[in-house]
Design a protein around this motif. Structure first.
Motif, PDB file in Angstrom:
ATOM      1  N   GLY A 189      35.893  32.587  33.884  1.00  0.00           N
ATOM      2  CA  GLY A 189      35.188  33.386  34.886  1.00  0.00           C
ATOM      3  C   GLY A 189      35.990  33.563  36.155  1.00  0.00           C
ATOM      4  O   GLY A 189      37.144  33.142  36.240  1.00  0.00           O
ATOM      5  N   GLY A 190      35.370  34.197  37.179  1.00  0.00           N
ATOM      6  CA  GLY A 190      34.020  34.738  37.177  1.00  0.00           C
ATOM      7  C   GLY A 190      33.945  36.139  36.577  1.00  0.00           C
ATOM      8  O   GLY A 190      34.704  36.483  35.661  1.00  0.00           O
ATOM      9  N   ALA A 191      33.032  36.920  37.134  1.00  0.00           N
ATOM     10  CA  ALA A 191      32.702  38.213  36.541  1.00  0.00           C
ATOM     11  C   ALA A 191      33.920  39.126  36.426  1.00  0.00           C
ATOM     12  O   ALA A 191      34.112  39.794  35.398  1.00  0.00           O
ATOM     13  CB  ALA A 191      31.633  38.899  37.390  1.00  0.00           C
ATOM     14  N   LEU A 192      34.744  39.158  37.477  1.00  0.00           N
ATOM     15  CA  LEU A 192      35.874  40.087  37.468  1.00  0.00           C
ATOM     16  C   LEU A 192      36.886  39.688  36.400  1.00  0.00           C
ATOM     17  O   LEU A 192      37.433  40.534  35.698  1.00  0.00           O
ATOM     18  CB  LEU A 192      36.522  40.126  38.853  1.00  0.00           C
ATOM     19  N   VAL A 193      37.101  38.410  36.265  1.00  0.00           N
ATOM     20  CA  VAL A 193      38.075  37.932  35.273  1.00  0.00           C
ATOM     21  C   VAL A 193      37.502  38.060  33.856  1.00  0.00           C
ATOM     22  O   VAL A 193      38.214  38.435  32.916  1.00  0.00           O
ATOM     23  CB  VAL A 193      38.527  36.503  35.631  1.00  0.00           C
ATOM     24  N   TYR A 194      36.192  37.784  33.692  1.00  0.00           N
ATOM     25  CA  TYR A 194      35.593  38.010  32.372  1.00  0.00           C
ATOM     26  C   TYR A 194      35.810  39.463  31.950  1.00  0.00           C
ATOM     27  O   TYR A 194      36.199  39.741  30.810  1.00  0.00           O
ATOM     28  CB  TYR A 194      34.080  37.744  32.403  1.00  0.00           C
ATOM     29  N   ASP A 226      38.030  41.705  32.874  1.00  0.00           N
ATOM     30  CA  ASP A 226      39.410  42.092  32.581  1.00  0.00           C
ATOM     31  C   ASP A 226      39.962  41.376  31.352  1.00  0.00           C
ATOM     32  O   ASP A 226      40.877  41.871  30.694  1.00  0.00           O
ATOM     33  CB  ASP A 226      40.303  41.817  33.801  1.00  0.00           C
ATOM     34  N   ARG A 243      25.795  32.926  42.422  1.00  0.00           N
ATOM     35  CA  ARG A 243      25.154  33.286  43.706  1.00  0.00           C
ATOM     36  C   ARG A 243      25.863  32.549  44.827  1.00  0.00           C
ATOM     37  O   ARG A 243      26.114  31.338  44.716  1.00  0.00           O
ATOM     38  CB  ARG A 243      23.669  32.916  43.696  1.00  0.00           C
ATOM     39  N   THR A 274      26.293  37.852  41.309  1.00  0.00           N
ATOM     40  CA  THR A 274      27.414  38.019  40.380  1.00  0.00           C
ATOM     41  C   THR A 274      26.836  38.056  38.971  1.00  0.00           C
ATOM     42  O   THR A 274      26.033  37.189  38.607  1.00  0.00           O
ATOM     43  CB  THR A 274      28.413  36.851  40.526  1.00  0.00           C
ATOM     44  N   SER A 329      35.661  28.164  44.552  1.00  0.00           N
ATOM     45  CA  SER A 329      34.292  27.611  44.577  1.00  0.00           C
ATOM     46  C   SER A 329      34.265  26.212  43.965  1.00  0.00           C
ATOM     47  O   SER A 329      33.485  25.361  44.387  1.00  0.00           O
ATOM     48  CB  SER A 329      33.299  28.549  43.875  1.00  0.00           C
ATOM     49  N   GLY A 352      39.407  33.195  37.919  1.00  0.00           N
ATOM     50  CA  GLY A 352      39.644  33.988  39.110  1.00  0.00           C
ATOM     51  C   GLY A 352      39.811  33.118  40.336  1.00  0.00           C
ATOM     52  O   GLY A 352      39.337  31.973  40.390  1.00  0.00           O
ATOM     53  N   THR A 412      49.485  36.951  38.777  1.00  0.00           N
ATOM     54  CA  THR A 412      49.002  38.109  39.551  1.00  0.00           C
ATOM     55  C   THR A 412      48.273  39.151  38.694  1.00  0.00           C
ATOM     56  O   THR A 412      47.872  40.191  39.205  1.00  0.00           O
ATOM     57  CB  THR A 412      50.168  38.800  40.294  1.00  0.00           C
ATOM     58  N   SER A 413      48.103  38.882  37.395  1.00  0.00           N
ATOM     59  CA  SER A 413      47.295  39.767  36.545  1.00  0.00           C
ATOM     60  C   SER A 413      46.742  38.927  35.405  1.00  0.00           C
ATOM     61  O   SER A 413      47.288  37.848  35.103  1.00  0.00           O
ATOM     62  CB  SER A 413      48.131  40.924  35.978  1.00  0.00           C
ATOM     63  N   VAL A 414      45.701  39.429  34.749  1.00  0.00           N
ATOM     64  CA  VAL A 414      45.172  38.646  33.624  1.00  0.00           C
ATOM     65  C   VAL A 414      46.170  38.649  32.464  1.00  0.00           C
ATOM     66  O   VAL A 414      46.268  37.657  31.729  1.00  0.00           O
ATOM     67  CB  VAL A 414      43.773  39.116  33.158  1.00  0.00           C
ATOM     68  N   VAL A 417      44.032  33.438  38.694  1.00  0.00           N
ATOM     69  CA  VAL A 417      44.458  34.834  38.820  1.00  0.00           C
ATOM     70  C   VAL A 417      44.151  35.317  40.233  1.00  0.00           C
ATOM     71  O   VAL A 417      43.022  35.196  40.709  1.00  0.00           O
ATOM     72  CB  VAL A 417      43.712  35.727  37.804  1.00  0.00           C
TER      73      VAL A 417
HETATM   74  N1  LIG Z   1      27.933  31.101  35.138  1.00  0.00           N
HETATM   75  C1  LIG Z   1      29.223  30.942  34.812  1.00  0.00           C
HETATM   76  O1  LIG Z   1      29.567  30.630  33.657  1.00  0.00           O
HETATM   77  C2  LIG Z   1      30.284  31.153  35.855  1.00  0.00           C
HETATM   78  C3  LIG Z   1      31.635  30.923  35.545  1.00  0.00           C
HETATM   79  C4  LIG Z   1      32.590  31.136  36.526  1.00  0.00           C
HETATM   80  C5  LIG Z   1      32.216  31.577  37.795  1.00  0.00           C
HETATM   81  N2  LIG Z   1      30.900  31.784  38.054  1.00  0.00           N
HETATM   82  C6  LIG Z   1      30.467  32.284  39.373  1.00  0.00           C
HETATM   83  O2  LIG Z   1      31.016  33.598  39.550  1.00  0.00           O
HETATM   84  C7  LIG Z   1      31.250  33.810  40.942  1.00  0.00           C
HETATM   85  C8  LIG Z   1      32.696  34.197  41.154  1.00  0.00           C
HETATM   86  O3  LIG Z   1      32.994  35.335  40.361  1.00  0.00           O
HETATM   87  P1  LIG Z   1      33.665  36.649  40.983  1.00  0.00           P
HETATM   88  O4  LIG Z   1      33.574  37.720  39.947  1.00  0.00           O
HETATM   89  O5  LIG Z   1      33.115  36.893  42.339  1.00  0.00           O
HETATM   90  O6  LIG Z   1      35.188  36.222  41.221  1.00  0.00           O
HETATM   91  P2  LIG Z   1      36.349  35.678  40.233  1.00  0.00           P
HETATM   92  O7  LIG Z   1      36.422  36.542  38.999  1.00  0.00           O
HETATM   93  O8  LIG Z   1      36.217  34.223  40.053  1.00  0.00           O
HETATM   94  O9  LIG Z   1      37.600  35.904  41.171  1.00  0.00           O
HETATM   95  C9  LIG Z   1      37.886  37.189  41.616  1.00  0.00           C
HETATM   96  C10 LIG Z   1      39.286  37.209  42.148  1.00  0.00           C
HETATM   97  O10 LIG Z   1      40.212  36.945  41.097  1.00  0.00           O
HETATM   98  C11 LIG Z   1      41.343  37.793  41.240  1.00  0.00           C
HETATM   99  N3  LIG Z   1      41.351  38.755  40.148  1.00  0.00           N
HETATM  100  C12 LIG Z   1      40.311  39.202  39.406  1.00  0.00           C
HETATM  101  N4  LIG Z   1      40.731  40.065  38.462  1.00  0.00           N
HETATM  102  C13 LIG Z   1      42.072  40.155  38.612  1.00  0.00           C
HETATM  103  C14 LIG Z   1      43.080  40.867  37.933  1.00  0.00           C
HETATM  104  N5  LIG Z   1      42.807  41.686  36.907  1.00  0.00           N
HETATM  105  N6  LIG Z   1      44.361  40.734  38.335  1.00  0.00           N
HETATM  106  C15 LIG Z   1      44.667  39.890  39.372  1.00  0.00           C
HETATM  107  N7  LIG Z   1      43.746  39.180  40.048  1.00  0.00           N
HETATM  108  C16 LIG Z   1      42.472  39.320  39.678  1.00  0.00           C
HETATM  109  C17 LIG Z   1      41.184  38.459  42.589  1.00  0.00           C
HETATM  110  O11 LIG Z   1      41.718  37.540  43.539  1.00  0.00           O
HETATM  111  P3  LIG Z   1      42.377  37.998  44.945  1.00  0.00           P
HETATM  112  O12 LIG Z   1      41.230  38.532  45.764  1.00  0.00           O
HETATM  113  O13 LIG Z   1      42.969  36.738  45.489  1.00  0.00           O
HETATM  114  O14 LIG Z   1      43.400  39.048  44.609  1.00  0.00           O
HETATM  115  C18 LIG Z   1      39.685  38.549  42.711  1.00  0.00           C
HETATM  116  O15 LIG Z   1      39.233  38.712  44.061  1.00  0.00           O
HETATM  117  C19 LIG Z   1      30.868  32.515  41.629  1.00  0.00           C
HETATM  118  O16 LIG Z   1      29.511  32.590  42.077  1.00  0.00           O
HETATM  119  C20 LIG Z   1      31.002  31.484  40.532  1.00  0.00           C
HETATM  120  O17 LIG Z   1      30.225  30.327  40.762  1.00  0.00           O
HETATM  121  C21 LIG Z   1      29.926  31.578  37.124  1.00  0.00           C
END
Ligand SMILES: NC(=O)c1ccc[n+]([C@@H]2O[C@H](COP(=O)([O-])OP(=O)(O)OC[C@H]3O[C@@H](n4cnc5c(N)ncnc54)[C@H](OP(=O)(O)O)[C@@H]3O)[C@@H](O)[C@H]2O)c1
Length: 174
Positions: free
Chosen positions: A103-108, A110, A17, A131, A50, A44, A83-85, A63
């Motif tokens: 993490g986060g969600a987007l990286v999990y 992919d 959040r 998220t 963060s 990510g 630049t990619s996973v 990433v």
């Molecule tokens: N509860 C948990 O275990 C846990 C763990 C980790 C994080 N979190 C939380 O999750 C949130 C963040 O997660 P999020 O999903 O918003 O972001 P995220 O996955 O941490 O980061 C997203 C960024 O990573 C890059 N990215 C993602 N997939 C990609 C790919 N396939 N290839 C290249 N780059 C890629 C992009 O960066 P660019 O925009 O720079 O291109 C994208 O904007 C926060 O609130 C954090 O605290 C929770």
């Protein structure tokens, strides 16, 4: 190389959040530190920002799709950028044979197809969040281990095909 996805997930699927994590659980972060220490993390760009610094004792591969992205204030020792996973996991494999997807969600989402095991801290709460953990086909995964803590439980899952003959925690043959 073994790729382990490590996440803390609330009952409603929330993992984050406002760029952070909406709970504080005694022991959960210490557990993350203990298991990942000395290994390599893939995370990510938003999760890295963060946290705001490299986690000590671990190499972090961040990433970002932006080839020119650098951590604010310059790249500290122990931080790499991909630049990619796929590139991140390749780079991580050159550093250590145990890789943790943090993490986060987007990286999990992919990294899931490349993941060998899941280490999930199931958080016994339903916080507001923005998220969410990605959807997982749980029939692909077999729980091999679970430990209950106060307010959370940690469970380990391996790909179901890796557990032929294993008796699941509910006594099911999987
Ligand atoms: N509860 C948990 O275990 C846990 C763990 C980790 C994080 N979190 C939380 O999750 C949130 C963040 O997660 P999020 O999903 O918003 O972001 P995220 O996955 O941490 O980061 C997203 C960024 O990573 C890059 N990215 C993602 N997939 C990609 C790919 N396939 N290839 C290249 N780059 C890629 C992009 O960066 P660019 O925009 O720079 O291109 C994208 O904007 C926060 O609130 C954090 O605290 C929770």
């Amino acid at each position: 190389m073994t790729v382990t996805l490590v996440a803390a997930v609330a009952r409603n699927g929330v993992i984050g959040r406002d760029g952070g994590i909406p709970w504080k659980l005694p022991g959960e972060q210490a557990r993350f530190k203990a298991i990942t220490m000395g290994h390599v993390l893939v995370m990510g760009r938003r999760t890295y920002e963060s946290i705001g610094r490299p986690l000590p004792g671990r190499t972090t591969v961040v990433v970002s799709r932006r080839p020119d992205w650098q951590p604010p204030g310059g790249r500290p020792h122990g931080v790499r950028v991909a630049t990619s996973v796929e590139l991140a996991l390749r780079l991580a494999a050159e550093i250590d044979d145990q890789v943790y997807v943090a993490g986060g969600a987007l990286v999990y989402a992919d990294c899931l197809p490349h993941t060998d095991e899941l280490l999930i801290s199931w958080v016994d709460a339903e916080p507001d969040g923005d998220t969410f953990f990605p959807s997982v086909d749980w029939s692909d995964w077999a729980e091999t281990d679970r430990k209950q803590h106060d307010g959370w439980a940690v469970a380990r899952y391996v790909r179901a095909t890796h557990t032929e003959g294993y008796k699941g925690s509910h006594g099911d043959q999987v």
